[in-house]
Write a protein that holds these residues in place. Structure first.
Motif, PDB file in Angstrom:
ATOM      1  N   GLU A   1      89.636  26.974 -26.097  1.00  0.00           N
ATOM      2  CA  GLU A   1      89.954  27.259 -24.695  1.00  0.00           C
ATOM      3  C   GLU A   1      91.362  26.783 -24.347  1.00  0.00           C
ATOM      4  OE1 GLU A   1      87.234  25.686 -25.729  1.00  0.00           O
ATOM      5  OE2 GLU A   1      85.744  27.271 -25.416  1.00  0.00           O
ATOM      6  N   GLU A   2      91.698  25.561 -24.837  1.00  0.00           N
ATOM      7  CA  GLU A   2      93.038  25.018 -24.575  1.00  0.00           C
ATOM      8  C   GLU A   2      94.107  25.850 -25.289  1.00  0.00           C
ATOM      9  OE1 GLU A   2      92.249  20.247 -24.013  1.00  0.00           O
ATOM     10  OE2 GLU A   2      92.104  21.096 -26.024  1.00  0.00           O
ATOM     11  N   ALA A   3      93.794  26.276 -26.523  1.00  0.00           N
ATOM     12  CA  ALA A   3      94.742  27.099 -27.279  1.00  0.00           C
ATOM     13  C   ALA A   3      94.982  28.436 -26.576  1.00  0.00           C
ATOM     14  CB  ALA A   3      94.210  27.337 -28.688  1.00  0.00           C
ATOM     15  N   GLN A   4      93.902  29.031 -26.096  1.00  0.00           N
ATOM     16  CA  GLN A   4      94.010  30.307 -25.395  1.00  0.00           C
ATOM     17  C   GLN A   4      94.896  30.181 -24.157  1.00  0.00           C
ATOM     18  OE1 GLN A   4      93.017  33.253 -26.262  1.00  0.00           O
ATOM     19  NE2 GLN A   4      93.397  34.372 -24.366  1.00  0.00           N
ATOM     20  N   LYS A   5      94.692  29.103 -23.411  1.00  0.00           N
ATOM     21  CA  LYS A   5      95.488  28.884 -22.194  1.00  0.00           C
ATOM     22  C   LYS A   5      96.963  28.680 -22.535  1.00  0.00           C
ATOM     23  CE  LYS A   5      95.693  26.266 -17.884  1.00  0.00           C
ATOM     24  NZ  LYS A   5      97.160  26.325 -17.879  1.00  0.00           N
ATOM     25  N   LYS A   6      97.199  27.932 -23.615  1.00  0.00           N
ATOM     26  CA  LYS A   6      98.578  27.669 -24.011  1.00  0.00           C
ATOM     27  C   LYS A   6      99.277  28.957 -24.437  1.00  0.00           C
ATOM     28  CE  LYS A   6     101.304  24.217 -26.420  1.00  0.00           C
ATOM     29  NZ  LYS A   6     101.287  23.001 -27.251  1.00  0.00           N
ATOM     30  N   LEU A   7      98.563  29.817 -25.147  1.00  0.00           N
ATOM     31  CA  LEU A   7      99.131  31.097 -25.578  1.00  0.00           C
ATOM     32  C   LEU A   7      99.418  31.993 -24.381  1.00  0.00           C
ATOM     33  CD1 LEU A   7      96.840  31.694 -28.680  1.00  0.00           C
ATOM     34  CD2 LEU A   7      99.327  31.449 -28.752  1.00  0.00           C
ATOM     35  N   GLU A   8      98.491  32.024 -23.451  1.00  0.00           N
ATOM     36  CA  GLU A   8      98.684  32.846 -22.251  1.00  0.00           C
ATOM     37  C   GLU A   8      99.860  32.339 -21.420  1.00  0.00           C
ATOM     38  OE1 GLU A   8      94.895  32.678 -20.390  1.00  0.00           O
ATOM     39  OE2 GLU A   8      94.007  34.244 -21.658  1.00  0.00           O
ATOM     40  N   ASP A   9      99.985  31.009 -21.317  1.00  0.00           N
ATOM     41  CA  ASP A   9     101.103  30.434 -20.560  1.00  0.00           C
ATOM     42  C   ASP A   9     102.439  30.698 -21.253  1.00  0.00           C
ATOM     43  OD1 ASP A   9      99.315  29.481 -18.721  1.00  0.00           O
ATOM     44  OD2 ASP A   9      99.282  27.425 -19.489  1.00  0.00           O
ATOM     45  N   PHE A  10     102.419  30.675 -22.582  1.00  0.00           N
ATOM     46  CA  PHE A  10     103.667  30.820 -23.346  1.00  0.00           C
ATOM     47  C   PHE A  10     104.158  32.269 -23.350  1.00  0.00           C
ATOM     48  CE2 PHE A  10     106.343  31.007 -27.164  1.00  0.00           C
ATOM     49  CZ  PHE A  10     107.084  29.836 -27.045  1.00  0.00           C
ATOM     50  N   TYR A  11     103.234  33.216 -23.490  1.00  0.00           N
ATOM     51  CA  TYR A  11     103.630  34.622 -23.620  1.00  0.00           C
ATOM     52  C   TYR A  11     103.391  35.487 -22.381  1.00  0.00           C
ATOM     53  CZ  TYR A  11     104.243  33.700 -28.604  1.00  0.00           C
ATOM     54  OH  TYR A  11     104.675  33.197 -29.805  1.00  0.00           O
ATOM     55  N   GLY A  12     102.594  35.004 -21.457  1.00  0.00           N
ATOM     56  CA  GLY A  12     102.299  35.799 -20.266  1.00  0.00           C
ATOM     57  C   GLY A  12     103.541  36.125 -19.456  1.00  0.00           C
ATOM     58  N   GLY A  13     103.807  37.411 -19.241  1.00  0.00           N
ATOM     59  CA  GLY A  13     104.965  37.830 -18.455  1.00  0.00           C
ATOM     60  C   GLY A  13     106.285  37.758 -19.188  1.00  0.00           C
ATOM     61  N   GLN A  14     106.263  37.457 -20.493  1.00  0.00           N
ATOM     62  CA  GLN A  14     107.499  37.356 -21.260  1.00  0.00           C
ATOM     63  C   GLN A  14     107.837  38.705 -21.890  1.00  0.00           C
ATOM     64  OE1 GLN A  14     108.769  34.431 -20.466  1.00  0.00           O
ATOM     65  NE2 GLN A  14     106.760  34.102 -19.533  1.00  0.00           N
ATOM     66  N   VAL A  15     109.093  38.851 -22.345  1.00  0.00           N
ATOM     67  CA  VAL A  15     109.588  40.162 -22.773  1.00  0.00           C
ATOM     68  C   VAL A  15     109.847  40.212 -24.283  1.00  0.00           C
ATOM     69  CG1 VAL A  15     111.482  41.812 -22.547  1.00  0.00           C
ATOM     70  CG2 VAL A  15     110.615  40.619 -20.522  1.00  0.00           C
ATOM     71  N   PHE A  16     109.378  41.323 -24.893  1.00  0.00           N
ATOM     72  CA  PHE A  16     109.661  41.615 -26.297  1.00  0.00           C
ATOM     73  C   PHE A  16     110.517  42.886 -26.350  1.00  0.00           C
ATOM     74  CE2 PHE A  16     106.455  38.556 -26.827  1.00  0.00           C
ATOM     75  CZ  PHE A  16     106.353  38.181 -28.172  1.00  0.00           C
ATOM     76  N   ILE A  17     111.695  42.765 -26.960  1.00  0.00           N
ATOM     77  CA  ILE A  17     112.644  43.871 -27.056  1.00  0.00           C
ATOM     78  C   ILE A  17     112.745  44.320 -28.503  1.00  0.00           C
ATOM     79  CG2 ILE A  17     115.071  44.532 -26.774  1.00  0.00           C
ATOM     80  CD1 ILE A  17     115.247  42.405 -24.554  1.00  0.00           C
ATOM     81  N   GLY A  18     112.763  45.647 -28.719  1.00  0.00           N
ATOM     82  CA  GLY A  18     112.895  46.108 -30.097  1.00  0.00           C
ATOM     83  C   GLY A  18     112.879  47.606 -30.255  1.00  0.00           C
ATOM     84  N   ASP A  19     112.854  47.989 -31.537  1.00  0.00           N
ATOM     85  CA  ASP A  19     112.863  49.401 -31.911  1.00  0.00           C
ATOM     86  C   ASP A  19     111.444  49.875 -32.194  1.00  0.00           C
ATOM     87  OD1 ASP A  19     112.346  48.276 -34.470  1.00  0.00           O
ATOM     88  OD2 ASP A  19     114.501  48.068 -34.813  1.00  0.00           O
ATOM     89  N   SER A  20     111.297  50.827 -33.131  1.00  0.00           N
ATOM     90  CA  SER A  20     109.979  51.383 -33.422  1.00  0.00           C
ATOM     91  C   SER A  20     109.017  50.367 -34.024  1.00  0.00           C
ATOM     92  CB  SER A  20     110.126  52.590 -34.360  1.00  0.00           C
ATOM     93  OG  SER A  20     110.882  52.247 -35.502  1.00  0.00           O
ATOM     94  N   ILE A  21     109.525  49.360 -34.721  1.00  0.00           N
ATOM     95  CA  ILE A  21     108.643  48.327 -35.267  1.00  0.00           C
ATOM     96  C   ILE A  21     108.018  47.529 -34.120  1.00  0.00           C
ATOM     97  CG2 ILE A  21     108.554  46.191 -36.624  1.00  0.00           C
ATOM     98  CD1 ILE A  21     110.613  47.395 -38.498  1.00  0.00           C
ATOM     99  N   MET A  22     108.823  47.211 -33.114  1.00  0.00           N
ATOM    100  CA  MET A  22     108.296  46.511 -31.944  1.00  0.00           C
ATOM    101  C   MET A  22     107.427  47.445 -31.104  1.00  0.00           C
ATOM    102  SD  MET A  22     108.237  43.470 -30.601  1.00  0.00           S
ATOM    103  CE  MET A  22     109.733  42.512 -30.923  1.00  0.00           C
TER     104      MET A  22
END
Length: 283
Positions: A77-98
């Motif tokens: 549960e703590e790991a899930q929350k940490k992952l959501e806090d770390f990546y939630g609303g963040q941006v991934f930029i890239g080409d066709s692989i992304m």
């Protein structure tokens, strides 16, 4: 007179015998009492030893439990929350692989913490394109320059994976890794100007399959580019993420969707996801 003397004589003999027997019986009793005490001491000693052993065992077990507790990772549960806090609303930029990674997030097996990631991707895109393309990746129904979208989102973290589409051009006259790295530096500057508070992570270029290598487009060239890229990241003030090493020296066919450079769901689930989870949970 003689009879009386005899009686006295026998009387003395009897008294001596009685006294002798009394001493013998008393000695036997003392010896028995001593042995009983010795037995009690031995039993007490054994009990004490056993108690000490139990205490030591209990202490050892307690220590082991404490050690296990100390070495235990955080709860799911703590790991899930940490992952959501770390990546939630963040941006991934890239080409066709992304773009492939963005498509993977809709799969049933994809982890839920990917649901709120914002992807700004475009097929056949590159570093130079990201720097100048006014009709960049779609954001909220608009195709616009990537820095414009970043300025609207204002993410805490930005993850960039670009450059694979420009590897083929490295054999062209006047085109080199140094020039491509220089373009990358310009892109980073433009992103920092648009969102100065954001932390930028550069994900290096991953390898291609061995079967599709050419004299100019090779895994050695990709490694050379990644090495130069890593050396520049500290200068640019960005974080370098070595995803390529997770794939090894070449892209295995089992991880490729086209047996060339693109990744399949297996690659995203078995390599990308654990790599990104490790990054977040270690922060």
């Amino acid at each position: 007179m003689n009879k009386r003397a005899n009686r006295v004589y026998w009387l003395l003999i009897i008294m001596i015998l009685i006294l002798g027997f009394s001493f013998i019986i008393s000695g036997i009793r003392k010896e028995k009492h001593k042995n009983d005490n010795d037995n009690i001491d031995v039993e007490n000693m054994e009990t004490t030893t056993n108690n000490e052993s139990v205490t030591e065992t209990t202490t050892a077990e307690t220590t082991e439990e404490e050690s296990t507790t100390e070495g235990t990772t955080i709860s799911p549960e703590e790991a899930q929350k940490k992952l959501e806090d770390f990546y939630g609303g963040q941006v991934f930029i890239g080409d066709s692989i992304m773009s492939g990674f963005a498509n993977y997030t809709f799969k049933e097996e994809a982890p839920s913490w990917l649901n709120s990631v914002i992807f700004l991707t475009k097929v056949s895109w590159g570093i130079s394109s990201a720097l100048s393309d006014e009709s960049g990746p779609m954001y909220q129904g608009k195709a616009q320059k990537v820095t414009t979208s970043l300025g609207e989102i204002k993410p805490e973290r930005i993850f960039i994976n670009l450059g694979i589409n420009e590897m083929n051009g490295l054999g062209s006259p006047g085109y080199s890794i140094d020039k491509l790295i220089s373009k990358y530096g310009e892109l980073i500057d433009s992103i920092k100007n648009a969102v100065p508070e954001s932390t930028v992570y550069i994900i290096n270029i991953t390898p291609c399959t061995e079967e599709k290598e050419t004299s100019t487009f090779s895994n050695e060239t990709i490694k050379e580019f990644d090495k130069e890229l890593e050396s520049k990241c500290a200068e640019w003030g960005v974080e370098y993420l070595d995803l390529a090493s997770e794939f090894g020296d070449v892209l295995k066919p089992e991880y490729s969707s086209d047996q060339f450079v693109h990744h399949n769901d297996k690659a995203y689930s078995e390599i990308w996801v654990p790599f990104l989870e490790k990054l977040a949970l270690a922060s």
